[in-house]
Every structure is written in structure tokens, then in C-alpha cells.
Design a protein around this motif. Structure first.
Motif, PDB file in Angstrom:
ATOM      1  N   ALA A   1       0.813  -1.221   0.000  1.00 37.29           N
ATOM      2  CA  ALA A   1       0.000   0.000   0.000  1.00 37.29           C
ATOM      3  C   ALA A   1       0.847   1.272   0.000  1.00 37.29           C
ATOM      4  CB  ALA A   1      -0.937   0.016   1.208  1.00 37.29           C
ATOM      5  N   LEU A   2       2.132   1.148   0.323  1.00 45.41           N
ATOM      6  CA  LEU A   2       3.053   2.285   0.267  1.00 45.41           C
ATOM      7  C   LEU A   2       4.022   2.144  -0.906  1.00 45.41           C
ATOM      8  CD1 LEU A   2       3.933   2.838   4.052  1.00 45.41           C
ATOM      9  CD2 LEU A   2       2.371   4.178   2.621  1.00 45.41           C
ATOM     10  N   GLY A   3       3.595   1.398  -1.912  1.00 38.55           N
ATOM     11  CA  GLY A   3       4.446   1.235  -3.088  1.00 38.55           C
ATOM     12  C   GLY A   3       5.707   0.451  -2.801  1.00 38.55           C
ATOM     13  N   GLU A   4       5.629  -0.478  -1.823  1.00 40.67           N
ATOM     14  CA  GLU A   4       6.752  -1.316  -1.406  1.00 40.67           C
ATOM     15  C   GLU A   4       7.885  -0.494  -0.803  1.00 40.67           C
ATOM     16  OE1 GLU A   4       8.025  -3.994  -4.452  1.00 40.67           O
ATOM     17  OE2 GLU A   4       6.036  -4.838  -4.750  1.00 40.67           O
ATOM     18  N   GLU A   5       7.560   0.714  -0.350  1.00 41.06           N
ATOM     19  CA  GLU A   5       8.560   1.614   0.218  1.00 41.06           C
ATOM     20  C   GLU A   5       8.387   1.713   1.721  1.00 41.06           C
ATOM     21  OE1 GLU A   5       9.610   6.050  -0.604  1.00 41.06           O
ATOM     22  OE2 GLU A   5       8.423   5.308  -2.273  1.00 41.06           O
ATOM     23  N   ARG A   6       9.489   1.685   2.458  1.00 43.95           N
ATOM     24  CA  ARG A   6       9.442   2.062   3.870  1.00 43.95           C
ATOM     25  C   ARG A   6       9.587   3.581   3.912  1.00 43.95           C
ATOM     26  NH1 ARG A   6      13.789  -0.073   7.113  1.00 43.95           N
ATOM     27  NH2 ARG A   6      12.441   0.264   8.911  1.00 43.95           N
ATOM     28  N   ARG A   7       8.526   4.257   4.309  1.00 37.42           N
ATOM     29  CA  ARG A   7       8.506   5.710   4.196  1.00 37.42           C
ATOM     30  C   ARG A   7       9.391   6.368   5.254  1.00 37.42           C
ATOM     31  NH1 ARG A   7       4.314   7.520   0.848  1.00 37.42           N
ATOM     32  NH2 ARG A   7       4.204   5.923  -0.784  1.00 37.42           N
ATOM     33  N   GLY A   8      10.234   7.274   4.786  1.00 31.96           N
ATOM     34  CA  GLY A   8      11.143   7.975   5.680  1.00 31.96           C
ATOM     35  C   GLY A   8      10.423   9.033   6.496  1.00 31.96           C
ATOM     36  N   VAL A   9      10.572   8.982   7.807  1.00 33.10           N
ATOM     37  CA  VAL A   9      10.012  10.005   8.691  1.00 33.10           C
ATOM     38  C   VAL A   9      11.062  10.367   9.727  1.00 33.10           C
ATOM     39  CG1 VAL A   9       7.575   9.420   8.420  1.00 33.10           C
ATOM     40  CG2 VAL A   9       8.942   8.210  10.130  1.00 33.10           C
ATOM     41  N   ARG A  10      10.874  11.552  10.297  1.00 30.61           N
ATOM     42  CA  ARG A  10      11.777  11.978  11.343  1.00 30.61           C
ATOM     43  C   ARG A  10      11.171  11.661  12.703  1.00 30.61           C
ATOM     44  NH1 ARG A  10      16.049  13.788   9.027  1.00 30.61           N
ATOM     45  NH2 ARG A  10      16.957  14.392  11.023  1.00 30.61           N
ATOM     46  N   ALA A  11      11.676  12.282  13.737  1.00 36.49           N
ATOM     47  CA  ALA A  11      11.386  11.852  15.107  1.00 36.49           C
ATOM     48  C   ALA A  11       9.944  12.045  15.541  1.00 36.49           C
ATOM     49  CB  ALA A  11      12.320  12.586  16.077  1.00 36.49           C
ATOM     50  N   ASP A  12       9.175  12.913  14.841  1.00 37.30           N
ATOM     51  CA  ASP A  12       7.758  13.052  15.212  1.00 37.30           C
ATOM     52  C   ASP A  12       6.877  12.025  14.499  1.00 37.30           C
ATOM     53  OD1 ASP A  12       7.675  14.025  12.633  1.00 37.30           O
ATOM     54  OD2 ASP A  12       7.066  16.048  13.177  1.00 37.30           O
ATOM     55  N   LEU A  13       7.488  11.204  13.609  1.00 40.56           N
ATOM     56  CA  LEU A  13       6.820  10.092  12.909  1.00 40.56           C
ATOM     57  C   LEU A  13       5.678  10.554  12.012  1.00 40.56           C
ATOM     58  CD1 LEU A  13       7.030   8.316  16.223  1.00 40.56           C
ATOM     59  CD2 LEU A  13       7.959   7.183  14.225  1.00 40.56           C
ATOM     60  N   ARG A  14       5.751  11.785  11.572  1.00 41.12           N
ATOM     61  CA  ARG A  14       4.680  12.378  10.779  1.00 41.12           C
ATOM     62  C   ARG A  14       4.992  12.269   9.296  1.00 41.12           C
ATOM     63  NH1 ARG A  14       2.583  18.551  11.862  1.00 41.12           N
ATOM     64  NH2 ARG A  14       0.399  18.252  11.254  1.00 41.12           N
ATOM     65  N   LEU A  15       4.040  11.708   8.545  1.00 37.17           N
ATOM     66  CA  LEU A  15       4.196  11.571   7.101  1.00 37.17           C
ATOM     67  C   LEU A  15       3.582  12.750   6.374  1.00 37.17           C
ATOM     68  CD1 LEU A  15       5.174   9.620   4.853  1.00 37.17           C
ATOM     69  CD2 LEU A  15       2.884   8.616   4.870  1.00 37.17           C
ATOM     70  N   SER A  16       2.449  13.254   6.882  1.00 41.45           N
ATOM     71  CA  SER A  16       1.798  14.453   6.349  1.00 41.45           C
ATOM     72  C   SER A  16       1.052  15.103   7.501  1.00 41.45           C
ATOM     73  CB  SER A  16       0.826  14.094   5.213  1.00 41.45           C
ATOM     74  OG  SER A  16      -0.300  13.419   5.718  1.00 41.45           O
ATOM     75  N   ASP A  17       0.265  16.154   7.219  1.00 41.35           N
ATOM     76  CA  ASP A  17      -0.381  16.912   8.290  1.00 41.35           C
ATOM     77  C   ASP A  17      -1.166  16.037   9.254  1.00 41.35           C
ATOM     78  OD1 ASP A  17       0.677  19.212   7.344  1.00 41.35           O
ATOM     79  OD2 ASP A  17      -1.144  19.930   6.346  1.00 41.35           O
ATOM     80  N   ARG A  18      -1.838  15.029   8.742  1.00 44.78           N
ATOM     81  CA  ARG A  18      -2.662  14.196   9.624  1.00 44.78           C
ATOM     82  C   ARG A  18      -2.417  12.709   9.460  1.00 44.78           C
ATOM     83  NH1 ARG A  18      -8.512  14.781   6.596  1.00 44.78           N
ATOM     84  NH2 ARG A  18      -7.727  15.375   4.555  1.00 44.78           N
ATOM     85  N   THR A  19      -1.250  12.376   8.948  1.00 46.42           N
ATOM     86  CA  THR A  19      -0.898  10.976   8.725  1.00 46.42           C
ATOM     87  C   THR A  19       0.457  10.685   9.363  1.00 46.42           C
ATOM     88  OG1 THR A  19      -2.027  11.101   6.592  1.00 46.42           O
ATOM     89  CG2 THR A  19      -0.666   9.156   6.999  1.00 46.42           C
ATOM     90  N   PHE A  20       0.514   9.584  10.104  1.00 47.59           N
ATOM     91  CA  PHE A  20       1.751   9.150  10.738  1.00 47.59           C
ATOM     92  C   PHE A  20       2.085   7.750  10.243  1.00 47.59           C
ATOM     93  CE2 PHE A  20      -0.199  12.270  13.412  1.00 47.59           C
ATOM     94  CZ  PHE A  20       0.854  13.010  13.940  1.00 47.59           C
ATOM     95  N   VAL A  21       3.359   7.402  10.295  1.00 52.24           N
ATOM     96  CA  VAL A  21       3.777   6.053   9.919  1.00 52.24           C
ATOM     97  C   VAL A  21       4.763   5.559  10.969  1.00 52.24           C
ATOM     98  CG1 VAL A  21       5.606   6.891   8.379  1.00 52.24           C
ATOM     99  CG2 VAL A  21       4.700   4.585   8.076  1.00 52.24           C
ATOM    100  N   THR A  22       4.610   4.301  11.359  1.00 52.30           N
ATOM    101  CA  THR A  22       5.447   3.759  12.422  1.00 52.30           C
ATOM    102  C   THR A  22       5.630   2.262  12.227  1.00 52.30           C
ATOM    103  OG1 THR A  22       5.747   3.710  14.822  1.00 52.30           O
ATOM    104  CG2 THR A  22       3.503   3.339  14.002  1.00 52.30           C
ATOM    105  N   GLY A  23       6.422   1.648  13.094  1.00 54.59           N
ATOM    106  CA  GLY A  23       6.722   0.228  12.942  1.00 54.59           C
ATOM    107  C   GLY A  23       7.622  -0.013  11.748  1.00 54.59           C
ATOM    108  N   ASP A  24       7.596  -1.238  11.235  1.00 52.59           N
ATOM    109  CA  ASP A  24       8.492  -1.603  10.135  1.00 52.59           C
ATOM    110  C   ASP A  24       8.157  -0.891   8.828  1.00 52.59           C
ATOM    111  OD1 ASP A  24       9.671  -3.254  11.940  1.00 52.59           O
ATOM    112  OD2 ASP A  24       9.199  -5.134  10.917  1.00 52.59           O
ATOM    113  N   ALA A  25       6.951  -0.322   8.721  1.00 52.89           N
ATOM    114  CA  ALA A  25       6.594   0.427   7.513  1.00 52.89           C
ATOM    115  C   ALA A  25       7.349   1.744   7.422  1.00 52.89           C
ATOM    116  CB  ALA A  25       5.089   0.692   7.476  1.00 52.89           C
ATOM    117  N   ALA A  26       7.964   2.161   8.531  1.00 53.36           N
ATOM    118  CA  ALA A  26       8.655   3.454   8.586  1.00 53.36           C
ATOM    119  C   ALA A  26      10.161   3.263   8.602  1.00 53.36           C
ATOM    120  CB  ALA A  26       8.210   4.215   9.832  1.00 53.36           C
ATOM    121  N   ASP A  27      10.834   4.158   7.924  1.00 54.84           N
ATOM    122  CA  ASP A  27      12.291   4.260   8.018  1.00 54.84           C
ATOM    123  C   ASP A  27      12.551   5.509   8.858  1.00 54.84           C
ATOM    124  OD1 ASP A  27      15.008   4.261   7.727  1.00 54.84           O
ATOM    125  OD2 ASP A  27      15.020   4.696   5.580  1.00 54.84           O
TER     126      ASP A  27
END
Length: 386
Positions: free
Chosen positions: A242-268
Motif C-alpha cells: 500500500a506504500l508502493g513497497e517503500e518504507r517511508r522515511g520520517v523523522r522523530a515526530d513520525l509524521r508523514l503528512s499533516d494528519r498521517t503518521f507512519v510507524t513500525g516496520d513500515a517506517a524508516d
């Protein structure tokens, strides 16, 4: 909430406590079960253990609506989630915790001939392939691709299974790793202990070896080909479909967009200390309170019609690492590394605590007896279960 693994379950439980009663909380998961992934390798040796490590999410949550569905796409800008059945879910806040998939790095033959270890059916397949190979072959070669924590534990289970079936002299277990050492991203004393535990089980280590292709009968490398009757592939991770086979890069607040967060193994994740966080159950669990508090802040700001101010930043701190290597275990607590009985007691206590909090006391007792080798109540002895 998307995903019912370690990260998804922990964030959901935090939000159940934090969100106002009128807020709708939906947990979408493909299977509707929480799989205790760090014990999955045990199913190779003890098949009925599979029932103890998969717990219906409805038994673990108090107010979240559980939706069993496959997520196919996430539009973080529009705030929508697409499901495989064609439905779309709109959200005010979303946490993407869909976990990871095993990466095959486009190596020819891996997708066709290797079995990953992500689901209970994978463990069942590996066990069946092993027993079939032992029955039909004069000698059996088991290859495990990738010597991270999962690969080390998988190799250990195959070695112990061969011993349990009385065919250890006829089975060679080979652990192949591109890096020059097993557990390459871990401290040297932990790596050394894991390597020694594998050698004590007569697991052949092929480190500094790159897999270039796989056939039905062997694993091709940049050196010699390795015969293979059974191939388990634990050689890395990629993001969810669902993320295009990508582990999405996020910084320390784990925020992907204004109201979306990504965590666990799905996050880099690069944490507050500027360190890249390892993909692990431990990291997923430890990040969960920060994710939940940040979701709460986003929703509070939206209700007030205000912009979100400061979001909490997370730094990964670990007390240590634990793995099983067959009936042995390796535990690192601070700078100290333990093996044998002491490590097994530490690992078992962690498993007991997790299952007692998130599963059932009965399951926890069975895990303890398995981990400590109590032959009276092993998981594949249903006639002797309590």
C-alpha cells in the motif's frame, strides 16, 4: 489505524485511552489477528504453537472497531484509505502501521523457490518442506538466506528440528549472509555470541557471500553454488504494498503528512538523536506512546480550528536485545551479553510479560514451558496440554 501488528496494536490501545468517547477509532487489518512475530520461528519445530501466537484483535482492544480488509492505497494529502473491496475510508488522522514484507532484491528465483517467514502458513510450509525432504532425500540441505535476527533464529530451529527428528547427521543447515558477520547491525559481543551459538548447533555459516540466483535445487552465489532442498528467505525488508513497497522515511515526530503518521516496520525512522532506528518489534512498541500523543494533538488542534503546534519527538533507547538460537538464547543487557540458562530466563520473562498483557495467561504458560524445554507440555503434545 492501519495494521494490527506490534505498532498498530500498541498505538490503538493508547488511543483507546486517550481519545474522547465520541471519536470513532477503526483498526483495519488484513487478518483480524495480532501475530506475535518474534515467536513465529518456533512454529517450524512446534506446529501447534501457531495457535498460541495469533490472537484475535477484538480480544485485545476495548473500543476500536476491527475491520478485516486489505489496504491497497493511502492518499495522505486527501486523507483517504483505499481497500481491496473497493471501499474508501476518509480519516481525520491515520497511523500507517502495515509492517514490512520480505525483500527479495529482484534476485532471480527467490520469489519462486524461497519461503519467507512472515505468516503462520510460511512456518508451516517450511516445516512441511523439511519433513518431505528428509523423507525423500538421502541427505538434506537447508539454506537460510539472511543472517539478521530472524535468520539466526530460523537456522537454529531447523538444526533443533533435525535433532528432534533423529536425522541431524543427514541434515546440513547453512546460513548465508552478504555481510562479513551474522547480525551485522548489532554490537560485536552480541554478534560473537550469536555466531558461537550457531556453531554449537553445527550450523554452517557462509558470511561475506552474496546470493546471485536461486533454482529448485541450489542457491547460486558469488562463490560456489550451495545445494538446497529447503530455502527460507529472511534477507531483508521492504515496505508494504500500500506504500508502493517503500518504507517511508520520517523523522522523530513520525509524521508523514499533516494528519498521517507512519510507524513500525513500515517506517524508516531517523529519531531525535539523528540515529536510524532498526526495524524491530522493540522499536515498534517503544515508539507507540509518542505516535498516540501526536495523533491526539493533531485531532485536538483540528477540533479547535487551530494549526498544530509542537509535536513530540521520539528517541529510540533499548535496554538490550534477545534472540533464541534453538534451545539456546543470546541476551544483551547494556554492555553485558549472556547465553544459556540466564539468557533463556530473560527471554522467557519478556515473552511471558508480553503474552500475559496482550494474550492470555494460558498462552503465556505454554510459551514459558516451551522456551524452558519442559517436555511434559510441549506445544505439539496436545494430549498433555493443561
Amino acid at each position: 489505524m492501519l495494521g494490527g501488528g506490534y505498532a498498530g496494536l500498541m498505538v490503538t490501545r493508547e488511543l483507546e485511552e486517550r481519545l474522547p468517547p465520541g471519536d470513532e477509532l477503526v483498526l483495519v487489518d488484513e487478518t483480524g489477528e495480532h501475530l506475535i512475530q518474534h515467536e513465529l520461528h518456533r512454529v517450524i519445530r512446534y506446529p501447534t504453537f501457531a495457535d498460541d501466537i495469533a490472537i484475535p484483535l477484538g480480544e485485545l482492544t476495548t473500543r476500536a472497531a476491527i475491520r478485516e480488509a486489505t489496504v491497497t492505497d493511502i492518499d495522505a494529502d486527501a486523507g483517504t484509505v483505499a481497500l481491496a473491496d473497493g471501499e474508501a475510508i476518509d480519516y481525520d488522522a491515520c497511523v500507517v502501521a502495515l509492517g514490512s514484507q520480505t525483500a527479495d532484491y529482484d534476485i532471480p528465483g527467490v520469489a519462486e523457490y524461497a519461503t519467507p517467514l512472515k505468516r503462520r502458513e510460511h512456518a508451516a510450509t517450511l516445516r512441511r518442506d523439511f519433513l518431505d525432504a528428509v523423507e525423500t532425500a538421502g541427505g538434506t540441505a537447508v539454506v537460510v538466506g539472511g543472517a539478521g535476527l530472524s535468520g539466526i533464529q530460523t537456522a537454529g530451529e531447523f538444526a533443533e528440528l533435525a535433532d528432534r527428528e533423529g536425522v541431524r547427521d543427514d541434515v546440513e543447515v547453512v546460513l548465508v549472509e552478504r555481510s562479513d558477520t551474522v547480525a551485522p547491525s548489532f554490537p560485536e559481543n552480541f554478534r560473537d555470541a550469536a555466531r558461537n551459538a550457531l556453531r554449537d548447533l553445527d550450523v554452517r555459516l557462509e558470511t561475506g557471500t552474496e546470493v546471485t540466483g536461486v533454482t529448485a535445487t541450489d542457491v547460486r552465489t558469488d562463490g560456489d553454488a550451495i545445494p538446497s532442498d529447503v530455502l527460507a528467505w529472511t534477507g531483508g525488508v521492504r515496505g508494504p504494498d500500500a506504500l508502493g513497497e517503500e518504507r517511508r522515511g520520517v523523522r522523530a515526530d513520525l509524521r508523514l503528512s499533516d494528519r498521517t503518521f507512519v510507524t513500525g516496520d513500515a517506517a524508516d525512522i531517523v529519531d531525535a538523536d539523528g540515529e536510524r532506528v532498526p526495524a524491530s518489534a522493540q522499536a515498534a512498541v517503544r515508539a507507540s506512546p509518542t505516535v498516540a500523543r501526536n495523533v491526539e494533538r493533531v485531532l485536538d488542534a483540528a477540533r479547535a480550528g487551530e494549526s498544530v503546534g509542537h509535536l513530540e519527538k521520539w528517541a529510540f533507547e533499548t535496554p538490550g536485545w534477545l534472540i533464541s538460537v534453538g534451545d539456546d538464547a543470546v541476551a544483551q543487557l547494556g554492555p553485558e551479553v549472556f547465553r544459556g540458562a540466564a539468557a533463556n530466563v530473560i527471554k522467557t520473562s519478556v515473552g511471558l510479560t508480553y503474552l500475559a498483557e496482550h494474550g492470555s495467561l494460558r498462552d503465556a504458560i505454554r510459551v514459558v514451558r516451551d522456551e524452558l524445554g519442559d517436555e511434559r507440555v510441549l506445544p505439539d503434545r496436545p494430549d498433555l496440554e493443561p
